[in-house]
Scaffold this motif. Structure first.
Motif, short mmCIF file in Angstrom:
data_model
loop_
_atom_site.label_atom_id
_atom_site.label_comp_id
_atom_site.label_asym_id
_atom_site.label_seq_id
_atom_site.Cartn_x
_atom_site.Cartn_y
_atom_site.Cartn_z
N LEU A 196 1.01 -1.41 -0.03
CA LEU A 196 0.32 -0.10 -0.34
C LEU A 196 0.78 1.83 0.06
O LEU A 196 0.02 2.53 0.06
CB LEU A 196 -0.85 0.25 1.31
CG LEU A 196 -2.27 -0.82 1.50
CD1 LEU A 196 -3.19 -0.83 2.12
CD2 LEU A 196 -3.02 -0.87 0.15
N GLY A 197 1.69 1.01 -0.04
CA GLY A 197 3.11 2.45 0.43
C GLY A 197 2.86 3.03 1.83
O GLY A 197 3.10 4.04 1.64
N GLU A 198 2.47 2.12 2.68
CA GLU A 198 2.45 3.03 3.57
C GLU A 198 3.30 2.88 4.68
O GLU A 198 4.39 2.01 4.36
CB GLU A 198 0.85 2.64 4.57
CG GLU A 198 -0.78 2.27 3.70
CD GLU A 198 -0.76 4.35 4.20
OE1 GLU A 198 -0.82 4.50 5.26
OE2 GLU A 198 -1.13 4.74 3.13
N LYS A 199 3.66 3.50 5.57
CA LYS A 199 4.63 3.57 6.62
C LYS A 199 4.73 2.42 7.16
O LYS A 199 4.12 1.33 7.98
CB LYS A 199 4.70 4.54 7.59
CG LYS A 199 5.75 4.68 8.75
CD LYS A 199 5.89 5.72 9.89
CE LYS A 199 6.61 6.00 10.46
NZ LYS A 199 6.58 6.68 11.62
N GLY A 200 6.05 1.98 7.14
CA GLY A 200 5.80 -0.15 7.92
C GLY A 200 6.23 0.65 9.54
O GLY A 200 5.93 1.42 9.85
N ILE A 201 5.94 -0.78 9.80
CA ILE A 201 6.21 -0.96 11.50
C ILE A 201 8.04 -0.44 11.78
O ILE A 201 8.61 -0.65 11.58
CB ILE A 201 5.97 -2.08 12.48
CG1 ILE A 201 4.71 -2.90 11.33
CG2 ILE A 201 5.91 -2.53 13.10
CD1 ILE A 201 3.05 -2.38 11.87
N ASP A 202 7.59 -0.15 13.04
CA ASP A 202 8.61 0.95 13.91
C ASP A 202 9.24 -0.58 14.97
O ASP A 202 9.09 -1.79 14.20
CB ASP A 202 8.10 1.35 15.04
CG ASP A 202 9.98 2.40 15.67
OD1 ASP A 202 10.81 1.66 16.68
OD2 ASP A 202 10.30 3.47 15.57
N ALA A 203 10.69 -0.27 13.79
CA ALA A 203 12.25 -1.47 14.38
C ALA A 203 11.79 -1.88 15.20
O ALA A 203 12.10 -3.27 15.79
CB ALA A 203 13.22 -0.88 13.79
#
Length: 447
Positions: free
Chosen positions: A276-283
């Motif tokens: 979706l091009g959304e921000k990934g999960i914080d590492a």
């Protein structure tokens, strides 16, 4: 940032009504259920002017209504429950508007009543004039209203009203529908690969965010497919991408529950965010294997089903288009697949090489050979899905009737639909662009 209720005009109010439903009128869609505590309204006598207002999450472009041939009854899927920030639409219709000299004329207003009893006017005194061949043909009114109610709207029952007048007969019709705004709660995922597969392929007939969640987060929603490029199930990938685009409000809810998801479903959500091009999960919230997976999946580029046909990933592009169709039931992905049927010469070239047991020698020959193979794959999937899914068959028939495909594709496709009468060649079909869409905005602060 302001939140808006977006009112979409599907066509100018003076546009001609379409599609004409021919001499055989389409059956009336199922009427919404009345509230239990209210007596059911008596059904109007045959031929009486009747306004209707449906609440649905079907695509507001209404290709499922306009892009089907005469004599077919479009499928209308209603909803009775929505969630904060979920997108849905109001679809107004008018049945049995009287015809005089081939024309009809109606006017209507649409309003909404909130749980606190306040009344909001959504459309006032809209006029719709057009042509049709008989009184008993249902027309879709031009004002399709798109909604998204944010957290400032209280939970509870929202009522919608349409009051319409037939300008020729003078008849007045009033109609009420409703939805309940509720708090999101994750449903139980489905179990069983066949059940999941069946729900994917029937999703557009009764779309809902709860069904989407139960499909995708099922352990039996298998994204692996042996023999496919990168061993991925591109039909499911196309389905996920299109379905979540229509249900973006789910992303924040799933983020909030990410910690409690199973390892498999955590990986699925990482994938969903990537496609979706959304921000990934914080590492900081990921394990080491999940960090590596998130980096790898974001580096991976999915095929573009609307880009240039890829000689090696073309089958994956086709699968993604079918996944999109299963998600939203729109004409666009089917029409895109029909384009490949113009490569009949390349298919003959591929057969010729196969008969001679000769491999392509140049890049140009490889491209022709792969397009020929792609043609066969497209033809097979269109033939199978046109038999399985009525809307695919209807879209194909509409494309033939309106000359909306290359002439070569027409010659290939028409024998598959010979049971639908009055097939026209492209030269005899209707042409022209779809009605222009205007999108006036209603500021939510004024409600």
């Amino acid at each position: 940032m302001k939140t808006y209720l977006i009112a979409t005009l599907a066509m100018a109010a003076s546009a001609v009504a379409q599609p004409q439903k021919a001499e055989t009128p389409s059956p009336e869609p199922s009427r919404p259920q009345m509230r239990a505590e209210q007596p059911a309204a008596p059904k109007p006598s045959r031929g009486a002017f009747d306004a209707m207002l449906y609440v649905s999450v079907q695509d507001p472009s209404m290709e499922w209504w306009f892009n089907v041939p005469e004599g077919f009854a479009p499928h209308i899927s209603e909803i009775k429950k929505i969630f904060h920030n979920q997108e849905f639409s109001l679809f107004p219709f008018a049945d049995n508007a009287k015809v005089k000299e081939g024309k009809f004329s109606i006017s209507y207003s649409i309003s909404m009543k909130s749980p606190d009893g306040s009344l909001t006017e959504l459309v006032r005194g809209a006029k719709y004039e057009g042509t049709k061949v008989a009184d008993d043909i249902m027309v879709a009114c031009p004002d399709v209203i798109d909604f998204k109610l944010d957290g400032r709207f209280p939970e509870g029952l929202y009522k919608f009203f349409i009051s319409a007048k037939d300008g020729i007969s003078g008849e007045i019709s009033e109609y009420e529908n409703h939805i309940r705004l509720a708090e999101w709660s994750a449903p139980v995922p489905f179990t069983g690969k066949k059940l999941v597969s069946d729900y994917v392929r029937a999703f557009s007939l009764q779309p809902s965010p709860e069904a989407l969640y139960s499909i995708v987060f099922s352990d039996d929603f298998d994204l692996e497919q042996k023999g496919a490029p990168n061993s991925l199930n591109y039909t499911y990938l196309g389905f996920m991408k299109a379905a979540f685009k229509k249900n973006m409000f789910l992303i924040s809810h799933i983020r909030d529950s990410f910690k409690s998801l199973s390892d498999l479903n955590r990986a699925k959500f990482i994938l969903i965010l990537a496609i979706l091009g959304e921000k990934g999960i914080d590492a900081s919230a990921l394990s080491e294997p999940e960090k590596r997976y998130q980096e790898q999946i974001r580096a991976f580029k999915l095929p573009d089903p609307y880009g240039k046909w890829d000689p090696f990933l073309g089958a994956a592009q086709i699968d993604m288009l079918w996944g999109e169709f299963f998600a939203d039931g729109t004409y666009r992905p089917v029409r895109r697949i029909l384009n490949i049927l113009s490569h009949a010469k390349e298919a003959a070239f591929a057969d010729e090489l196969a008969e001679k047991s000769r491999a392509p020698k140049t890049q140009a020959e490889w491209d022709r050979y792969m397009l020929g193979r792609l043609y066969k794959a497209a033809l097979k999937t269109v033939a199978i899905n046109a038999r399985k899914y009525p809307l695919v068959e209807q879209y194909c028939a509409w494309a033939l009737l309106h000359g909306d495909i290359p002439e070569v594709s027409y010659e290939v496709l028409s024998p598959m639909l010979e049971h639908i009468r009055e097939m026209k060649s492209p030269s005899g079909g209707e042409s022209g662009e779809n009605p222009k869409v205007r999108m006036p905005r209603i500021d939510v602060e004024s409600l």
